[in-house]
Design a protein around this motif. Structure first.
Motif, PDB file in Angstrom:
ATOM      1  N   ILE A 167     -10.268  -0.230 -38.964  1.00 56.36           N
ATOM      2  CA  ILE A 167      -8.867   0.049 -38.942  1.00 56.36           C
ATOM      3  C   ILE A 167      -8.064  -1.200 -38.522  1.00 56.36           C
ATOM      4  CG2 ILE A 167      -6.924   1.234 -37.795  1.00 56.36           C
ATOM      5  CD1 ILE A 167      -8.321   3.291 -39.616  1.00 56.36           C
ATOM      6  N   ALA A 168      -8.905  -1.936 -37.545  1.00 54.38           N
ATOM      7  CA  ALA A 168      -8.085  -2.983 -36.462  1.00 54.38           C
ATOM      8  C   ALA A 168      -8.346  -4.155 -37.716  1.00 54.38           C
ATOM      9  CB  ALA A 168      -8.844  -3.322 -35.359  1.00 54.38           C
ATOM     10  N   SER A 169      -9.106  -4.361 -38.517  1.00 57.42           N
ATOM     11  CA  SER A 169      -9.255  -5.538 -39.322  1.00 57.42           C
ATOM     12  C   SER A 169      -8.305  -5.264 -40.820  1.00 57.42           C
ATOM     13  CB  SER A 169     -10.682  -5.842 -39.613  1.00 57.42           C
ATOM     14  OG  SER A 169     -11.365  -5.069 -40.040  1.00 57.42           O
ATOM     15  N   LEU A 170      -8.228  -3.983 -41.149  1.00 59.36           N
ATOM     16  CA  LEU A 170      -7.554  -3.659 -42.273  1.00 59.36           C
ATOM     17  C   LEU A 170      -6.006  -3.785 -41.825  1.00 59.36           C
ATOM     18  CD1 LEU A 170      -9.143  -0.893 -44.203  1.00 59.36           C
ATOM     19  CD2 LEU A 170      -9.098  -3.276 -44.794  1.00 59.36           C
ATOM     20  N   THR A 171      -5.526  -3.205 -40.733  1.00 53.79           N
ATOM     21  CA  THR A 171      -4.145  -2.803 -40.623  1.00 53.79           C
ATOM     22  C   THR A 171      -3.831  -3.793 -39.549  1.00 53.79           C
ATOM     23  OG1 THR A 171      -4.613  -1.072 -39.057  1.00 53.79           O
ATOM     24  CG2 THR A 171      -4.257  -0.665 -41.476  1.00 53.79           C
ATOM     25  N   GLY A 172      -4.826  -4.049 -38.737  1.00 60.02           N
ATOM     26  CA  GLY A 172      -4.054  -4.749 -37.314  1.00 60.02           C
ATOM     27  C   GLY A 172      -3.535  -3.924 -36.325  1.00 60.02           C
ATOM     28  N   ALA A 173      -3.484  -2.699 -36.661  1.00 58.76           N
ATOM     29  CA  ALA A 173      -2.857  -1.707 -35.629  1.00 58.76           C
ATOM     30  C   ALA A 173      -4.034  -0.640 -35.159  1.00 58.76           C
ATOM     31  CB  ALA A 173      -1.798  -0.756 -36.381  1.00 58.76           C
ATOM     32  N   LEU A 174      -4.702  -1.000 -34.030  1.00 59.33           N
ATOM     33  CA  LEU A 174      -5.521  -0.394 -33.473  1.00 59.33           C
ATOM     34  C   LEU A 174      -5.332   0.876 -33.100  1.00 59.33           C
ATOM     35  CD1 LEU A 174      -8.586  -0.961 -32.423  1.00 59.33           C
ATOM     36  CD2 LEU A 174      -7.795  -1.216 -30.215  1.00 59.33           C
ATOM     37  N   TRP A 175      -4.372   1.253 -32.461  1.00 54.78           N
ATOM     38  CA  TRP A 175      -3.691   2.436 -32.056  1.00 54.78           C
ATOM     39  C   TRP A 175      -3.915   3.532 -33.148  1.00 54.78           C
ATOM     40  CZ3 TRP A 175      -0.112   5.363 -34.559  1.00 54.78           C
ATOM     41  CH2 TRP A 175       1.027   4.495 -35.390  1.00 54.78           C
ATOM     42  N   LEU A 176      -3.859   3.178 -34.324  1.00 57.50           N
ATOM     43  CA  LEU A 176      -4.111   4.245 -35.338  1.00 57.50           C
ATOM     44  C   LEU A 176      -5.201   4.765 -35.519  1.00 57.50           C
ATOM     45  CD1 LEU A 176      -2.718   2.777 -38.861  1.00 57.50           C
ATOM     46  CD2 LEU A 176      -2.289   5.153 -37.925  1.00 57.50           C
ATOM     47  N   ALA A 177      -6.482   3.651 -34.871  1.00 60.38           N
ATOM     48  CA  ALA A 177      -7.960   4.308 -34.925  1.00 60.38           C
ATOM     49  C   ALA A 177      -8.008   5.770 -33.834  1.00 60.38           C
ATOM     50  CB  ALA A 177      -8.696   3.383 -34.575  1.00 60.38           C
ATOM     51  N   LEU A 178      -6.912   5.845 -32.897  1.00 60.70           N
ATOM     52  CA  LEU A 178      -7.405   6.835 -32.016  1.00 60.70           C
ATOM     53  C   LEU A 178      -7.097   8.414 -32.673  1.00 60.70           C
ATOM     54  CD1 LEU A 178      -5.925   5.496 -28.629  1.00 60.70           C
ATOM     55  CD2 LEU A 178      -8.215   5.251 -29.690  1.00 60.70           C
ATOM     56  N   PRO A 179      -5.996   8.653 -33.272  1.00 58.11           N
ATOM     57  CA  PRO A 179      -5.737   9.826 -33.993  1.00 58.11           C
ATOM     58  C   PRO A 179      -6.659  10.110 -35.162  1.00 58.11           C
ATOM     59  CG  PRO A 179      -3.978   8.374 -34.533  1.00 58.11           C
ATOM     60  CD  PRO A 179      -4.596   7.596 -33.363  1.00 58.11           C
ATOM     61  N   LEU A 180      -7.168   8.867 -35.877  1.00 59.85           N
ATOM     62  CA  LEU A 180      -8.159   9.055 -36.864  1.00 59.85           C
ATOM     63  C   LEU A 180      -9.399   9.460 -36.482  1.00 59.85           C
ATOM     64  CD1 LEU A 180      -7.081   6.361 -39.436  1.00 59.85           C
ATOM     65  CD2 LEU A 180      -7.211   8.773 -39.688  1.00 59.85           C
ATOM     66  N   ALA A 181      -9.763   9.031 -35.226  1.00 60.79           N
ATOM     67  CA  ALA A 181     -11.152   8.962 -34.718  1.00 60.79           C
ATOM     68  C   ALA A 181     -11.132  10.606 -34.160  1.00 60.79           C
ATOM     69  CB  ALA A 181     -11.428   8.009 -33.536  1.00 60.79           C
ATOM     70  N   VAL A 182     -10.124  11.076 -33.638  1.00 60.05           N
ATOM     71  CA  VAL A 182     -10.190  12.682 -33.353  1.00 60.05           C
ATOM     72  C   VAL A 182     -10.248  13.523 -34.491  1.00 60.05           C
ATOM     73  CG1 VAL A 182      -8.774  14.199 -32.260  1.00 60.05           C
ATOM     74  CG2 VAL A 182      -8.861  12.167 -31.192  1.00 60.05           C
ATOM     75  N   LEU A 183      -9.106  13.225 -35.703  1.00 60.12           N
ATOM     76  CA  LEU A 183      -9.114  14.134 -36.660  1.00 60.12           C
ATOM     77  C   LEU A 183     -10.652  14.005 -37.559  1.00 60.12           C
ATOM     78  CD1 LEU A 183      -5.746  13.483 -37.986  1.00 60.12           C
ATOM     79  CD2 LEU A 183      -6.654  15.614 -37.041  1.00 60.12           C
ATOM     80  N   GLY A 184     -10.957  12.781 -37.730  1.00 60.55           N
ATOM     81  CA  GLY A 184     -12.349  12.467 -38.541  1.00 60.55           C
ATOM     82  C   GLY A 184     -13.498  12.996 -37.662  1.00 60.55           C
ATOM     83  N   GLY A 185     -13.382  13.178 -36.276  1.00 57.90           N
ATOM     84  CA  GLY A 185     -14.633  13.530 -35.609  1.00 57.90           C
ATOM     85  C   GLY A 185     -14.490  14.919 -35.632  1.00 57.90           C
ATOM     86  N   LEU A 186     -13.167  15.810 -35.703  1.00 64.62           N
ATOM     87  CA  LEU A 186     -13.150  17.229 -35.854  1.00 64.62           C
ATOM     88  C   LEU A 186     -13.755  17.726 -37.244  1.00 64.62           C
ATOM     89  CD1 LEU A 186      -9.741  18.062 -34.437  1.00 64.62           C
ATOM     90  CD2 LEU A 186     -11.801  18.329 -33.498  1.00 64.62           C
ATOM     91  N   ALA A 187     -13.566  16.992 -38.286  1.00 66.38           N
ATOM     92  CA  ALA A 187     -13.989  17.277 -39.704  1.00 66.38           C
ATOM     93  C   ALA A 187     -15.414  17.141 -39.669  1.00 66.38           C
ATOM     94  CB  ALA A 187     -13.236  16.067 -40.601  1.00 66.38           C
ATOM     95  N   MET A 188     -15.827  15.838 -39.220  1.00 64.52           N
ATOM     96  CA  MET A 188     -17.447  15.301 -39.080  1.00 64.52           C
ATOM     97  C   MET A 188     -18.271  16.690 -38.653  1.00 64.52           C
ATOM     98  SD  MET A 188     -19.668  12.917 -39.713  1.00 64.52           S
ATOM     99  CE  MET A 188     -19.254  11.185 -39.305  1.00 64.52           C
ATOM    100  N   GLY A 189     -17.571  16.771 -37.321  1.00 60.54           N
ATOM    101  CA  GLY A 189     -18.304  17.694 -36.268  1.00 60.54           C
ATOM    102  C   GLY A 189     -18.481  19.291 -37.154  1.00 60.54           C
ATOM    103  N   ALA A 190     -17.451  19.750 -37.546  1.00 57.89           N
ATOM    104  CA  ALA A 190     -17.448  20.749 -38.254  1.00 57.89           C
ATOM    105  C   ALA A 190     -18.236  20.929 -39.568  1.00 57.89           C
ATOM    106  CB  ALA A 190     -15.947  21.118 -38.875  1.00 57.89           C
ATOM    107  N   ALA A 191     -18.188  19.603 -40.273  1.00 57.04           N
ATOM    108  CA  ALA A 191     -19.245  19.900 -41.322  1.00 57.04           C
ATOM    109  C   ALA A 191     -20.647  19.630 -41.106  1.00 57.04           C
ATOM    110  CB  ALA A 191     -18.619  18.382 -42.157  1.00 57.04           C
ATOM    111  N   LEU A 192     -20.948  19.085 -40.118  1.00 57.87           N
ATOM    112  CA  LEU A 192     -22.289  18.976 -39.760  1.00 57.87           C
ATOM    113  C   LEU A 192     -22.770  20.383 -39.189  1.00 57.87           C
ATOM    114  CD1 LEU A 192     -22.516  15.446 -37.493  1.00 57.87           C
ATOM    115  CD2 LEU A 192     -24.088  16.126 -39.831  1.00 57.87           C
ATOM    116  N   GLU A 193     -21.761  20.750 -38.600  1.00 57.34           N
ATOM    117  CA  GLU A 193     -22.187  22.246 -37.808  1.00 57.34           C
ATOM    118  C   GLU A 193     -22.346  23.423 -38.883  1.00 57.34           C
ATOM    119  OE1 GLU A 193     -22.369  25.944 -35.534  1.00 57.34           O
ATOM    120  OE2 GLU A 193     -20.956  25.466 -37.192  1.00 57.34           O
ATOM    121  N   ALA A 194     -21.531  23.355 -39.661  1.00 57.57           N
ATOM    122  CA  ALA A 194     -21.591  24.397 -40.741  1.00 57.57           C
ATOM    123  C   ALA A 194     -22.616  24.016 -41.829  1.00 57.57           C
ATOM    124  CB  ALA A 194     -20.147  24.665 -41.316  1.00 57.57           C
TER     125      ALA A 194
END
Lengths: 289, 316
Positions: A55-82
């Protein structure tokens, strides 16, 4: 002794410990509620860190990574669990170990295929790229302070979520006595999905926060995973409060050890764990002891 | 634990004969590869005493393999194998004693995490301190083949085949010793602990001490396999102690079958063979390794030993 240097190391240790807490709270909850050991939890941390790098090298806006990490993590965790873990709650320990070890290899391979095997520095966001003067001759990195604050905020949210909400009390019941969930007529599958998704999101958030502090590199998840095992053993299983205090303790001991006893720095944390095992084998903060 | 029946033993001996005859028909590269498989089999077999014997899943077993390998580096060069091999076993056993004593204060997953952490500690000991000769590893002088004062000068050309036979002989000896051990009262007690530790405790067995003895024996045997690895490769590396190697050995045990003493031998050969076949197809070793792990866990929970004819229950 250089006092402001010591002060900086203590702050570093607390901040490292809080990152460890974000990772190990998920680890201890997943273990406490589902009875499954997730070696691939460190890979989630690694994925979060690489997400921040991309994210930082594409957009230069590191803060964007925080909500994306949380949302991506929720999705990834749910997919792995199920998709995968749900079938392994009743299997032998050995099967779970090999399943999650296989995941580590596959995640690392995917990382290597997509992004290569080089070390990458992730720049601290410009807005936080300064030092905060703490005393006359001592200043501390603003980004590190921000990480400290964010981690404390997340920890507070977790305490409130677990101690003050209905679903939180169900998770606590499940962590202390898994059979309670069925007795109380709660939907165990929903709790499992939730715990796994939140745990994964926390690990990915920790990775995204840590990326500018120590750059991203292959197998970075593993060293964190093993230290987090030490945190869980010292803290006592299934206990969020235990994980919190143990993470701070390990973070401080490891950081101060590296600063003041560099020759044996790699060993100090494990010696501490050995001491705890001798003294209180079920952990310093195990409930009901 | 299942010990191979008459047909199974016959098949194993047949396999041993095929390996022993390799110098007459295989290339020196394949001799080296077979030695790798034999040493891996010894390592996996030592782990089987813990996993199949008492149900202890350790993720730190490679540490004792590494200590045995580093014994070759730490001992003065030029000693005979008759001295270095027992010394490696002793050192690894001595390292396993405190690790086991502390780890066995816990059970189940905690045991797994604690063994992993202590294994990592020993890894750092050889990786970061001057003790181990550096993080990139070091070349070692192979111990001499000298037993009871008889020095056997092996010409360079024949070294691979002699090492193959020595490794094969040691593997057979280790298998026989463990098969005998599992028939003793101690072996039965281990299986009892695996089935139900609380009941064994109620029956008056000191289960922690029994498990500790098994842990130390397994550590010493892992040290022997590490020593033979260092001797075969003439090289030691901190990676020998890494937890990846422990996980690999666990996979060999599971691949071969947890319930059978000969399982790890089949598992080790299958694993080394698969790895070799994979290098022909792709450079992405970890991808293949990961998929194999996944496939075994999902599709083959009983392991390869289920494919051999069933023998008598050796344990109960």
């Amino acid at each position: 002794m250089d006092l402001s240097g010591l002060f900086a190391q203590v702050l570093n240790g607390l901040q490292y410990g809080l990152l460890l807490f974000l990772i190990s709270s998920g680890l201890t909850l997943i273990f406490g509620v589902m009875g499954v050991i997730n070696l691939a939890h460190g890979s989630m941390f690694m994925i979060g860190a690489y997400l921040a790098y991309v994210i930082a090298s594409l957009t230069g806006a590191l803060w964007l990574a925080l909500p994306l990490a949380v949302l991506g993590g929720l999705a990834m965790g749910a997919a792995l669990e199920a998709g995968l873990f749900r079938r392994f709650y009743k299997r032998e320990h050995l099967d779970q170990v090999l399943l999650t070890f296989a995941l580590i290899l596959l995640f690392e391979e995917a990382r290597s295929a997509m992004l290569g095997n080089d070390f990458h520095a992730v720049p601290v966001p410009a807005i936080l790229d300064f030092s905060v003067p703490v005393t006359a001759e001592f200043a501390y990195s603003a980004y590190r302070l921000a990480v400290l604050v964010v981690c404390l905020f997340v920890a507070l949210l977790m305490f409130l979520g677990i101690e003050r909400t209905r679903i939180g009390s169900a998770v606590r019941a499940a962590a202390e006595k898994p059979e309670m969930v069925d007795l109380l007529g709660l939907d165990a599958r929903r709790i499992h999905l939730l715990v796994f998704a939140v745990g994964t999101a926390l690990a990915m958030l920790a990775g995204a926060l840590a990326a500018p502090l120590q750059s991203v590199y292959p197998n970075m998840g593993e060293s964190f995973l093993i230290i987090c095992f030490v945190v869980v053993v010292v803290g006592g299983v299934g206990s969020i409060a235990g994980a919190f205090w143990a993470a701070l303790l390990i973070g401080l001991v490891d950081t101060l050890g590296k600063a003041y006893l560099p020759e044996i720095a790699g060993l100090v944390v494990y010696l501490l764990m050995a001491g705890v095992l001798l003294w209180r084998p079920s952990g310093l903060f195990a409930p009901g002891r | 634990m299942l010990v191979a029946g008459r047909t199974g033993t016959l098949l194993l001996l047949l396999g041993a004969a095929v390996v022993a005859s390799m110098p007459w028909w295989a290339s020196s590269y394949h001799l080296q590869l077979a030695s790798t498989a034999l040493v891996s089999a010894m390592f996996a077999l030592s782990l089987q005493l813990l996993v199949g014997g008492a149900g202890m899943v350790s993720l730190g077993h490679a540490a004792f393999f590494g200590v045995g390998a580093y014994a070759v580096y730490l001992l003065p060069p030029g000693l005979s194998i008759g001295l270095t091999l027992p010394a490696a076993a002793l050192l690894a056993g001595v390292a396993a004693l405190p690790v086991g004593a502390l780890s066995l204060r816990t059970r189940g997953f905690f045991f797994l995490m604690v063994t992993l952490a202590f294994g990592q500690m020993l890894f750092f000991l050889f990786h970061d301190t001057p003790l181990g000769g550096g993080k990139d590893g070091v070349f070692v002088t192979r111990p001499a083949f000298e037993i009871f004062g008889l020095l056997w000068e092996v010409p360079r050309r024949q070294r691979a085949q002699v090492l193959l036979w020595v490794n094969l002989g040691l593997l057979i000896a280790m298998y026989a010793a463990l098969a005998a051990l599992m028939r003793t009262l101690f072996g039965h007690a281990l299986l009892g602990i695996r089935a139900n530790e609380d009941r064994m405790q109620a029956l008056g067995y000191d289960t922690r001490r029994i498990k500790l003895v098994a842990f130390v024996i397994a550590g010493a045997l892992a040290g022997i396999s590490g020593h033979m690895w260092a001797m075969t490769e003439a090289f030691v590396n901190p990676e020998f102690l890494s937890w990846h190697r422990s996980a690999e050995a666990l996979l060999m045990v599971l691949l071969g079958g947890i319930g059978a003493l000969h399982g790890p031998i089949l598992g080790a050969f299958a694993y080394v063979g698969l790895g070799e076949a994979a290098t022909l197809i792709t450079e992405r070793q970890r991808l293949v390794e990961g998929l194999v792990f996944l496939a075994v866990v999902l599709l083959l929970p009983k392991g390869l030993a289920g494919l051999l004819p069933r023998g008598k229950e050796g344990g109960r």
